[in-house]
Design an enzyme around this catalytic site. Structure first.
Site, PDB file in Angstrom:
ATOM      1  N   LYS A  67       0.850  -1.200   0.000  1.00  0.00           N
ATOM      2  CA  LYS A  67       0.000   0.000   0.000  1.00  0.00           C
ATOM      3  C   LYS A  67       0.878   1.240   0.000  1.00  0.00           C
ATOM      4  O   LYS A  67       1.892   1.278   0.714  1.00  0.00           O
ATOM      5  CB  LYS A  67      -0.906  -0.043   1.226  1.00  0.00           C
ATOM      6  CG  LYS A  67      -1.994   1.020   1.279  1.00  0.00           C
ATOM      7  CD  LYS A  67      -2.876   0.798   2.504  1.00  0.00           C
ATOM      8  CE  LYS A  67      -4.045   1.779   2.578  1.00  0.00           C
ATOM      9  NZ  LYS A  67      -4.913   1.537   3.754  1.00  0.00           N
ATOM     10  N   SER A 142      -9.725   1.278   2.772  1.00  0.00           N
ATOM     11  CA  SER A 142      -8.922   2.069   1.872  1.00  0.00           C
ATOM     12  C   SER A 142      -7.803   1.280   1.187  1.00  0.00           C
ATOM     13  O   SER A 142      -7.195   1.776   0.256  1.00  0.00           O
ATOM     14  CB  SER A 142      -8.294   3.231   2.643  1.00  0.00           C
ATOM     15  OG  SER A 142      -7.447   2.732   3.660  1.00  0.00           O
ATOM     16  N   SER A 166      -9.713  -1.007   7.062  1.00  0.00           N
ATOM     17  CA  SER A 166      -9.212  -0.852   5.698  1.00  0.00           C
ATOM     18  C   SER A 166      -8.498  -2.051   5.096  1.00  0.00           C
ATOM     19  O   SER A 166      -8.214  -2.043   3.898  1.00  0.00           O
ATOM     20  CB  SER A 166      -8.280   0.350   5.626  1.00  0.00           C
ATOM     21  OG  SER A 166      -9.045   1.512   5.520  1.00  0.00           O
TER      22      SER A 166
HETATM   23  N1  GLN Z   1     -13.290   3.331   6.443  1.00  0.00           N
HETATM   24  C1  GLN Z   1     -12.524   3.774   7.544  1.00  0.00           C
HETATM   25  C2  GLN Z   1     -12.194   5.234   7.414  1.00  0.00           C
HETATM   26  O1  GLN Z   1     -12.515   5.794   6.392  1.00  0.00           O
HETATM   27  C3  GLN Z   1     -11.302   2.919   7.698  1.00  0.00           C
HETATM   28  C4  GLN Z   1     -10.025   3.553   7.336  1.00  0.00           C
HETATM   29  C5  GLN Z   1      -8.815   2.704   7.593  1.00  0.00           C
HETATM   30  O2  GLN Z   1      -8.871   1.640   8.188  1.00  0.00           O
HETATM   31  N2  GLN Z   1      -7.672   3.224   7.171  1.00  0.00           N
HETATM   32  O3  GLN Z   1     -11.658   5.840   8.293  1.00  0.00           O
END
Ligand code: GLN
Length: 472
Positions: A67, A142, A166
């Site tokens: 990532k 994400s 994410s």
């Molecule tokens: N969907 C969550 C957010 O937007 C998770 C983000 C993450 O785990 N980086 O914060």
């Protein structure tokens, strides 16, 4: 897994590279591919099979995608943001370095929601990511790029980050495995901070053996991250389902029909595999997402203050004062969602109002930790939904940003408590995959992986028909 190893030594390497480029042109999962740099790193850092930690030999030659908020020496580190465009990492994250030492081959950086903020991988400066099962749908986020790279057979293994779900949510949306480890078990050194008390580096893979092996290679204390912990060193023995009690929600709230149905079926599948299941309730579910967003945005507003346009990253050309430079670097360099969260974070932290939001969120977090600790005295694992809906459509017909935030309750629970959770694929709904997650006590990753492995007797995932990959 074996296929990947031998193929990369042989003439199939060209074929893999060709496949990566061809499939990525449609899917948008990778934002930098550099095999030459990967090979150079491997030559420099691989310690040889003999010196490798026990149990991690099978990482030699395994292509790895990372990532783009995790540092890999010589690769870009954009976080999906314009503000870090052209930034190159001068060193590798500890987690990455340990995989390189075990012989893995870093080949690419993965697209993501800017700074890890989002659930659909449509919020990147470098364009949207598509779900390989159906390109009109989101891959989740994400870490959507990491999930797609694995699901579409570009690489067998990818790293993501999980602050509120994410790793697990895109894994579920793409039909692969996604592990969020216990907080502190994998070093965060070299992971660009979003919300430090919740951030974890996680693993996405289509194969549990590979997931386990990379977890073993990365785990353990790191002097560059003072929050790292040792955890048990022995790999747990395979468990006996008869003595393993798994909790589940008799009445899970807020799930769309297909998700509720497959969740119920996965409870029955576990019973069929010999597990004792126990119905439990999570009466505090509705507090989770508000607490998560209060804490995450508060920490993000502090962590992202360093992007001022002066030290690195995007810089407007014709600013007339330092103040204007920073203002424009931030308003032109950061996307709307990121700006919204910085504002929210500053709002909940402003003087005189902390006890209304931030401190309350911390009380909720403490309460959740306590409740979950008590719960896990009676059960070894807890089966939960990952996301209340199946993968949703890209664009306006999909879920709004606000709906996505409300939907983070089931995943962000494990981030608030620090406990591990593993997403596993359990079914197809039409042409799209569905997953569930297993949550456990601190340091119970091995057990969770073991249960997921056993679950394959009931359901074993496949690759998307249009993206079969080159190697089986
Ligand atoms: N969907 C969550 C957010 O937007 C998770 C983000 C993450 O785990 N980086 O914060």
């Amino acid at each position: 897994m074996g296929g990947w190893k031998s193929s990369l030594r042989g003439n199939q390497r060209e074929q893999i590279i060709e496949y990566i480029h061809a499939s990525n042109a449609t899917l948008g999962a990778l934002i930098e591919v550099d095999i030459a740099q990967g090979l150079a790193l491997q030559r420099r850092y691989h310690q040889g099979d003999k010196e490798a930690k026990a149990g991690v030999e099978s990482l030699v030659g395994v292509p790895l995608a990372i990532k783009d908020n995790i540092a890999v020496e010589g690769f870009q580190l954009s976080c999906g943001s314009r503000i870090l465009e052209k930034l190159r990492a001068p060193y590798s994250a500890t987690a990455v370095l340990r995989l390189l030492q075990a012989g893995a081959l870093a080949v690419a950086k993965c697209n993501l929601d800017e700074f890890g903020m989002g659930s659909d991988s449509q919020h990147s400066y470098y364009g949207p990511v598509k779900n390989p099962w159906n390109e009109d749908y989101v891959p989740g986020g994400s870490s959507g790029g990491s999930a797609v790279a694995v699901a579409a057979g570009m690489v067998p293994l990818a790293l993501g980050s999980d602050t509120g779900g994410s790793v697990r949510q895109p894994a579920a949306f793409c039909g692969i495995y996604g592990l969020k480890p216990t907080y502190g078990v994998i070093s965060r050194f070299g992971l660009v901070a979003y919300a430090s008390s919740l951030d974890t580096i996680g693993i996405l893979a289509e194969d549990i053996a590979l997931l386990r092996c990379s977890f073993q290679a990365m785990r353990g204390p790191d002097s560059f991250d003072q929050t790292t912990v040792k955890g048990p060193t022995k790999v747990a023995q395979p468990h006996d389902p008869a003595t393993c009690h798994i909790g589940y929600l008799a009445e899970p709230e807020g799930l769309e029909k297909p998700v509720a149905l497959e969740y119920q079926r996965s409870v029955e599948a576990l019973q069929g595999l010999g597990y004792t299941t126990r119905a439990i309730t999570l009466p505090y579910l509705r507090y989770i997402s508000p607490a998560y967003y209060t804490i995450a945005t508060a920490e993000a507003s502090a962590n992202l203050a360093r992007y001022d346009g002066i030290r690195y990253g995007y810089q407007p050309a014709d600013a007339e004062s330092a103040e204007e430079l920073t203002r424009r670097a931030r308003s032109e360099g950061l996307g709307d969602e990121v700006q919204l969260r910085i504002l929210l974070g500053n709002y909940v932290l402003r003087e005189g109002f902390q006890d209304r939001y931030y401190l309350r969120a911390q009380y909720i977090r403490k309460m959740l930790r306590h409740k979950m600790e008590l719960l896990f005295r009676g059960i070894q694992a807890l089966l939960l939904p990952v996301f209340p809906s199946p993968p949703f459509r890209r664009g306006k017909e999909g879920m709004s940003d606000f709906q996505q935030k409300q939907a983070d309750s089931y995943t962000s629970l494990a981030n608030l408590t620090g406990q591990p959770a593993l997403a596993l694929p359990v079914a197809m709904h039409g042409d799209l995959p569905l997953g569930v997650q297993l949550m456990g006590r601190e340091h119970s990753e091995e057990l969770l992986m073991d249960i997921a492995l056993r679950y394959r007797r009931h359901y074993s995932p496949s690759r998307p028909p249009r993206y079969p990959g080159v190697i089986a």
